[in-house]
Scaffold this motif. Sequence first.
Motif, PDB file in Angstrom:
ATOM      1  N   THR A 108      10.497  -0.564   5.935  1.00 38.37           N
ATOM      2  CA  THR A 108      10.321  -0.434   4.492  1.00 38.37           C
ATOM      3  C   THR A 108      10.991   0.835   3.952  1.00 38.37           C
ATOM      4  N   TYR A 142       3.018  -0.234  -1.589  1.00 40.89           N
ATOM      5  CA  TYR A 142       2.997  -1.443  -0.735  1.00 40.89           C
ATOM      6  C   TYR A 142       1.586  -1.801  -0.311  1.00 40.89           C
ATOM      7  N   TRP A 165       3.129  -1.203   5.109  1.00 44.72           N
ATOM      8  CA  TRP A 165       4.559  -0.891   5.202  1.00 44.72           C
ATOM      9  C   TRP A 165       4.855  -0.381   6.613  1.00 44.72           C
TER      10      TRP A 165
END
Lengths: 621, 479
Positions: free
Chosen positions: A435, A427, A431
């Motif tokens: 997430t 990510y 995040w």
Amino acid sequence: MQDKGYIRYRILRLVVMFVGAVLLIRLFSMQILSDEYDARATSNIVRAEIEYPMRGEVLDRRGEYLVKSRVCYDVMVIYRELPKEGFDTTRLATILEITPEKLASQLNKASKSPRAPILVAGYLSQENKLLLDEGGFSGFHTRFRTAREYPRKIGGNLLGYVSEVTPEQVSRWEYYEVGDYIGVGGVESAYETELRGEKGVSYRMYDSYGALQGAYKDGADDILPVKGAQLTSTIDARLQEFAEELMVGKIGAVVAIEPSTGEILVMVSSPTYDPDLMVGRQRNNNYAAMMHNMRQPQFNRAVKAKYPPGSTFKLVQGLIGLQEGVLRTSDRYPCNGGFSYGTRKMGCHPHNSPIDFREAVAQSCNAYFCYVFRDMITNAKYGNIKEGVRVWNEYVYSFGFGRQLGTDLYGEGAGYVPTPEFYDRGYNGRWNWGTVISCAIGQGEMGCTPLQMANLAAIVANRGYYYTPHIIKHIEGRDSIDARFYQRNYTMVDSTNFVPVVEGMWRSVNVSGTSRRAYLEGLDVCGKTGTAENPNGKDHSTFLSFAPKDNPRIAISVYVEHGGFGSAIAVPIASLIEELYLTDTIMRPQLVEEVLNFTPNYYQYDKKQQRYDADRAKSKK
Amino acid sequence: MISDYNISRRNTSTSLFGAVDKVALALYVTIVLIGVMCITSASYDPEKGGIFSLSHNYMKQIIWVSISWIMATVVLLLDRRLFHMFAYPAYALGILALLAALFFGREVNGAKAWFEFGSVRIQPVEFVKIATALMMARVMSDYSFNIKRLPDLIKVGAVILLPLGIIVLQNDTGSGLVLGAFLFVFYREGLSKYIYFPALFTVVLFVISFIFTPLTIFIALLVLFTLYNALKTGEVVGHFRFLCGVFLASLFLALVTPMSGYAALMTVCGIAAVVLAVLAIKTRTMMLLWPIAMFVYAMLFVPTTDVLFSHLEEHQKNRILTFVGLVDDPRGVGYNVNQSEIAIGSGGMWGKGFMEGTQIKYDYVPEKHTDFIFCIVGEEWGFFGCTVVVLLYVSLILRLMRMGERIKEPFGRIYCYSVAAILLLHVLVNIGMTIGVMPVMGIPLPLMSYGGSSLVAFTLLIMIAIRLDASTNENDIYI
């Protein structure tokens, strides 16, 4: 004239002596000065022959044979020793149980290196060997070998098989020579050095026609072969056979462990195969058939597959929450058909709300464990979420996930537990707890082997520790197995925190919950179902269980790919295995029937198979 | 130095067996018995029957030994004049037998040199050796014979070449070569040593012509002969110029004309040889003629060898090639020699003991009881046994020569020398072949190899010599 004659007499005398001297000098250099001829004389007459040992056998935990060794013979031919006038090839082909065409082609192959022994046929039985000896076929020799035999025809992946060494193996290890056997996969591979024994060698003298003339130095230099050690497995053959039968038609794995020792009672990877297929002359064909099967019968799912653990992982989540103090057993969380975060929602099945920890375990509430996970990794005491996940990682590792357990199983997989670094990469460093929230219920990036899940069942059964699972409990000639199998491995969670978890699992089976079908009267079965979502199709059905609640004797994990709800198929399979193990009987034949008749629709595998077969057919053309 | 010439009889007894040379007889008997022992070791096979079963080769050999000894007794009882008398008829009979074998005989191992009577096979060449030796003694002891005279030399040459020709036709060249042993006798009888040098040179050329290319050989010879002359005359610079001139001229010729380097060198050498020869004769430097003649001889000989060689039989070619080391094929022609060397070489100092030789017992040595019987000595009795056997042969040969020297008339002397020479050649070639210093020629080891005709023939050969020697002090007048 006399004078001259006498001089010539003396010269000729010298010539004669010179001739004698030349011969003697040459003889002296050959016989006294040179060692070369001794060595060549010995290598002329002496041939070293390898004496193959009997490979060690494997017993189950009750002393029944899982793997037997049977005597068989390789038939070799030395082409130049064949009788000039020919011999009865039809009769020989009958004795060797091969077609005359095959015999002819092997003889043709042998004619290219007429002095070397060439394999004509393997796996000749003892009876046929006697027939061969009686037949007096000169030029044909037999070589003692042992072949594997599997009385119950179970545990294909578990046991592995025996094969001839590859050229790479020969060059890598000094022990092996071309034509030797070596264990491949499973117990055969993991315990190769114990099972193979020690090869012997015998020195025999042969005359120039290749006829045996007796032992060299009366066998003083010979080395006797040492039989391979007999292994006692932890497997219960009867239970293993039953479990394999129940798993027919399903893809997945069953692992059962004795919690008090870490001994593996059952280990099924389905589809499995009859280990006898890997013995004998049809081996190559059978092997190829398995290689072309997209369901991969030779892939040991029990120790290698990476499955999402699903709800069974909630046990770990709850335990970590309790240990870290973000959760008390009396805490109630609401569940309105799921857990909402931001704009997204993690769904849940209908049940009472709000519920406490024990009930949440019994009902397998998704929302409850999302709260627990969120509270844990976002705890202010870690500073940031990354540290929170890192602590969570440590806890999960201590349960044996995300790493190899260090068993004695061949090719043990590690599974996967996502780390902060993993999320950073995935990510780009952006995040939050939302997430990663699917980890709370054993979804997302989590991957566990069925063995790790069974080990979790054992950990809960033991209230906080496990013995490293293993499959061999005794090696002939040794007092004990490796020390690591006698050590308790504690998790980072105190044993007191296990009490409510066990209670929840008990309630799930005995009061109300997802595992009701696992109920067995008087056995206090505890269990936790799992219904793992996956992108490929229908959910995976999984179930963790141990029984009885106190002094548990069996901990089990069942995983059936695309089997639907945990209660649909994993629960009855686990329950029947527990019943047979704990009571020695099966009181629910209709349930057995139901399990046997249950066949998930594996259209994913079937499609893959069709494509693969079509490609093969094409490439063949 | 007449005083040194001191070989005379110690024993002057006139009774026949008293006059017999006991040393030679003892050597003969010892060798025969060692032979029987070796054959026993090679052929005893408990599966074939009892120890005294006639199916064993050694029992057959013992019978042949008995026959030989009876014949030996007969020979010793005969009047020595008979041998003198029978020389011509024996020789004629021998030639006839060879011819008969050539036309009506039986072929064994490619040689049509055998008669077969039931299970007994006789090779007439064995007896032709006796006949030729007698014939040679008879011709050369002739009152008017002088080996230095060309007609006489041709006469003895014919005596050898006649049987030799037939033997070669029989395809039994190995046996034929034995007749070359008479060169040894001729030397004793005064043949010029200059005959021997070209003979030796021929042999050397023959062997090296298989190993090197003709060009290499000629360059080497050219350098060698020029060097020899340079050293002999002391004119090093002049000879060096000559050598450079020859090479430059050849090079020039090879570059300008389409001739190969070899042809160019040959042409230049040919011209140089003629020029040098003319110069040498004109300036009376005769010693230059020798190397020139030798070189011209080599120029003729080497190319001829190639032609000669292409006419040899396949197995003979292979034998020669293996011997000179051009073919290394342990399973082919060299196999016998290879195995024989292994057997002998592994014998060590004291050998492996009677019937303990593994290479013998397990049949790795081919022809172990016939041509390769020396392997048994080598493997089972080691260097010790080999030394004993070689010394026995050398002693017997020296004894025969000594006997020849003390016989006063030439017939006996020439005969004794012939026997010594034949034995020497057999021993050298046979033992030499088993240890890889001689090519394989398929001739037996005298008195030891298994085989009736060979044993009987050698017994007669030696017994006649002993008989002739025993007559030395008899008072018969020689005819």
